[in-house]
Design a protein around this motif. Sequence first.
Motif, PDB file in Angstrom:
ATOM      1  N   HIS A 162       0.806  -1.228   0.000  1.00 40.73           N
ATOM      2  CA  HIS A 162       0.000   0.000   0.000  1.00 40.73           C
ATOM      3  C   HIS A 162       0.839   1.278   0.000  1.00 40.73           C
ATOM      4  O   HIS A 162       0.317   2.333  -0.354  1.00 40.73           O
ATOM      5  CB  HIS A 162      -0.888   0.047   1.254  1.00 40.73           C
ATOM      6  CG  HIS A 162      -1.961  -0.984   1.294  1.00 40.73           C
ATOM      7  ND1 HIS A 162      -3.260  -0.741   0.886  1.00 40.73           N
ATOM      8  CD2 HIS A 162      -1.940  -2.286   1.709  1.00 40.73           C
ATOM      9  CE1 HIS A 162      -3.985  -1.843   1.046  1.00 40.73           C
ATOM     10  NE2 HIS A 162      -3.215  -2.787   1.551  1.00 40.73           N
ATOM     11  N   HIS A 163       2.089   1.188   0.412  1.00 43.18           N
ATOM     12  CA  HIS A 163       2.855   2.387   0.757  1.00 43.18           C
ATOM     13  C   HIS A 163       4.090   2.510  -0.133  1.00 43.18           C
ATOM     14  O   HIS A 163       4.891   1.580  -0.232  1.00 43.18           O
ATOM     15  CB  HIS A 163       3.286   2.304   2.232  1.00 43.18           C
ATOM     16  CG  HIS A 163       4.025   3.495   2.723  1.00 43.18           C
ATOM     17  ND1 HIS A 163       4.947   3.403   3.749  1.00 43.18           N
ATOM     18  CD2 HIS A 163       4.006   4.796   2.356  1.00 43.18           C
ATOM     19  CE1 HIS A 163       5.448   4.603   3.988  1.00 43.18           C
ATOM     20  NE2 HIS A 163       4.890   5.465   3.153  1.00 43.18           N
ATOM     21  N   THR A 168       3.439   8.419   0.014  1.00 45.49           N
ATOM     22  CA  THR A 168       2.352   7.982  -0.867  1.00 45.49           C
ATOM     23  C   THR A 168       1.702   6.735  -0.293  1.00 45.49           C
ATOM     24  O   THR A 168       2.356   5.703  -0.123  1.00 45.49           O
ATOM     25  CB  THR A 168       2.872   7.689  -2.284  1.00 45.49           C
ATOM     26  OG1 THR A 168       3.472   8.877  -2.808  1.00 45.49           O
ATOM     27  CG2 THR A 168       1.747   7.232  -3.192  1.00 45.49           C
ATOM     28  N   SER A 170      -1.687   4.178  -0.656  1.00 43.30           N
ATOM     29  CA  SER A 170      -2.788   3.766  -1.517  1.00 43.30           C
ATOM     30  C   SER A 170      -3.846   3.026  -0.710  1.00 43.30           C
ATOM     31  O   SER A 170      -3.517   2.156   0.100  1.00 43.30           O
ATOM     32  CB  SER A 170      -2.269   2.848  -2.632  1.00 43.30           C
ATOM     33  OG  SER A 170      -3.329   2.148  -3.247  1.00 43.30           O
ATOM     34  N   GLU A 172      -5.769   0.909  -1.976  1.00 43.81           N
ATOM     35  CA  GLU A 172      -5.850  -0.407  -2.604  1.00 43.81           C
ATOM     36  C   GLU A 172      -4.468  -1.053  -2.639  1.00 43.81           C
ATOM     37  O   GLU A 172      -3.487  -0.381  -2.950  1.00 43.81           O
ATOM     38  CB  GLU A 172      -6.381  -0.280  -4.038  1.00 43.81           C
ATOM     39  CG  GLU A 172      -7.748   0.366  -4.144  1.00 43.81           C
ATOM     40  CD  GLU A 172      -8.130   0.662  -5.581  1.00 43.81           C
ATOM     41  OE1 GLU A 172      -7.401   0.210  -6.507  1.00 43.81           O
ATOM     42  OE2 GLU A 172      -9.146   1.356  -5.794  1.00 43.81           O
ATOM     43  N   SER A 174      -1.358  -3.317  -4.080  1.00 38.21           N
ATOM     44  CA  SER A 174      -0.843  -3.605  -5.418  1.00 38.21           C
ATOM     45  C   SER A 174       0.492  -4.327  -5.315  1.00 38.21           C
ATOM     46  O   SER A 174       1.351  -3.932  -4.514  1.00 38.21           O
ATOM     47  CB  SER A 174      -0.666  -2.322  -6.230  1.00 38.21           C
ATOM     48  OG  SER A 174       0.019  -2.586  -7.443  1.00 38.21           O
ATOM     49  N   PHE A 177       3.525  -2.000  -5.881  1.00 35.80           N
ATOM     50  CA  PHE A 177       4.110  -1.297  -4.745  1.00 35.80           C
ATOM     51  C   PHE A 177       5.031  -2.236  -3.957  1.00 35.80           C
ATOM     52  O   PHE A 177       6.100  -1.823  -3.488  1.00 35.80           O
ATOM     53  CB  PHE A 177       3.021  -0.742  -3.824  1.00 35.80           C
ATOM     54  CG  PHE A 177       2.003   0.120  -4.532  1.00 35.80           C
ATOM     55  CD1 PHE A 177       2.337   0.862  -5.652  1.00 35.80           C
ATOM     56  CD2 PHE A 177       0.691   0.188  -4.078  1.00 35.80           C
ATOM     57  CE1 PHE A 177       1.402   1.653  -6.318  1.00 35.80           C
ATOM     58  CE2 PHE A 177      -0.249   0.977  -4.711  1.00 35.80           C
ATOM     59  CZ  PHE A 177       0.099   1.713  -5.840  1.00 35.80           C
ATOM     60  N   ASN A 260      -5.519   3.888  -9.880  1.00 32.92           N
ATOM     61  CA  ASN A 260      -4.958   4.110  -8.554  1.00 32.92           C
ATOM     62  C   ASN A 260      -3.438   3.928  -8.559  1.00 32.92           C
ATOM     63  O   ASN A 260      -2.706   4.715  -7.955  1.00 32.92           O
ATOM     64  CB  ASN A 260      -5.595   3.139  -7.552  1.00 32.92           C
ATOM     65  CG  ASN A 260      -5.013   3.281  -6.168  1.00 32.92           C
ATOM     66  OD1 ASN A 260      -5.238   4.277  -5.490  1.00 32.92           O
ATOM     67  ND2 ASN A 260      -4.248   2.279  -5.737  1.00 32.92           N
ATOM     68  N   GLU A 261      -2.954   2.895  -9.244  1.00 36.53           N
ATOM     69  CA  GLU A 261      -1.505   2.680  -9.333  1.00 36.53           C
ATOM     70  C   GLU A 261      -0.834   3.844 -10.042  1.00 36.53           C
ATOM     71  O   GLU A 261       0.222   4.336  -9.602  1.00 36.53           O
ATOM     72  CB  GLU A 261      -1.221   1.364 -10.067  1.00 36.53           C
ATOM     73  CG  GLU A 261      -1.586   0.133  -9.261  1.00 36.53           C
ATOM     74  CD  GLU A 261      -1.603  -1.138 -10.093  1.00 36.53           C
ATOM     75  OE1 GLU A 261      -1.552  -2.238  -9.497  1.00 36.53           O
ATOM     76  OE2 GLU A 261      -1.697  -1.042 -11.340  1.00 36.53           O
ATOM     77  N   SER A 264      -0.700   6.889  -7.814  1.00 42.09           N
ATOM     78  CA  SER A 264       0.278   6.703  -6.737  1.00 42.09           C
ATOM     79  C   SER A 264       1.698   6.898  -7.252  1.00 42.09           C
ATOM     80  O   SER A 264       2.524   7.583  -6.615  1.00 42.09           O
ATOM     81  CB  SER A 264       0.120   5.307  -6.123  1.00 42.09           C
ATOM     82  OG  SER A 264      -1.139   5.164  -5.494  1.00 42.09           O
TER      83      SER A 264
END
Length: 308
Positions: A162-163, A168, A170, A172, A174, A177, A260-261, A264
């Motif tokens: 997430h981070h 930053t 998120s 969601e 990923s 990340f 979202n990605e 971010s």
Amino acid sequence: MQTTIATRVESGSFFDLGRKDPALTRLRDDGAEWALPFVLMERLVNSDTPYADYARALRADSVQVFGAGFDWFDAELPGRIADEINLADYEIVEHTAERRAALTQALERLASVHPEGFDRVREFVRGLLWVGLKSGVRASSLTSSSDPALPYVIVFSEKARHHIPPNTVSPEPSHLFLAENILHEGVHQSVSFHVLQNQVFAAGYSSKTSPKIEIAWRAAQGVARNQFWEIDRAFHATCVYNQLLRFRRTELGRDDLTSNERASFESAYAEGVPAVRYLMDQLELQREHFTVHGRELLADLRHQTDRL
């Protein structure tokens, strides 16, 4: 001598886990290869603590990606090891199908999209510690970390999905990340290896007495150590930023990111460029604390930074 941070472990060097050495050979013969980095740990911390013997109690699931194998540690993290690398508040999380999928996807992303980054991770990372805070511990969880005292092993938590440090976050998760955070720690390990084997900082330099570089973007964290960095810490960070910004730029050039990605990575890239330029400027003001080789590394970092 190299004028860039090494991308390979030198054969026969201290960090070569395949070299002829009684302690390393014994573990290899016993089929306990996952414990090899802990032999180096014993020597780096100059301790009589048998960290490698404690590490034998760990189990390791193998994660295979593009011909590279990583030891994903399981079981209880031995207390003596946890204490040495500041993980006393953490435990190894359960291995689940979801976590294995996220980890595999992250490593595959590095291998397929960022081959140079994956080569660095494959060379300098062997052990993976996916951890979480112990029940009852009230603290902010780490995102990812590595410790020069424990070569080849990196640590991360669910937060790494997430981070993108420092700021930053998120909503969601990923695997992209997670991929960045794995690369982040792999670069730290490569820099640590290089600094420990090469004279980068001038004679008499000590992180305890180092001039401090103010880090304005960490002021909100409220921890003095995060607001003022020693020269060696700033050097590490500049090396890492240069690699991660290239990672982010490559990701932003692709068409398979979610909205979202993309948002971010855009935020993290926009924040990272002025940060690395500031660090680069500050390090050049402290050139007297570097050896000739260290100044050659600074010149290479300047070249990398100017190309961002």
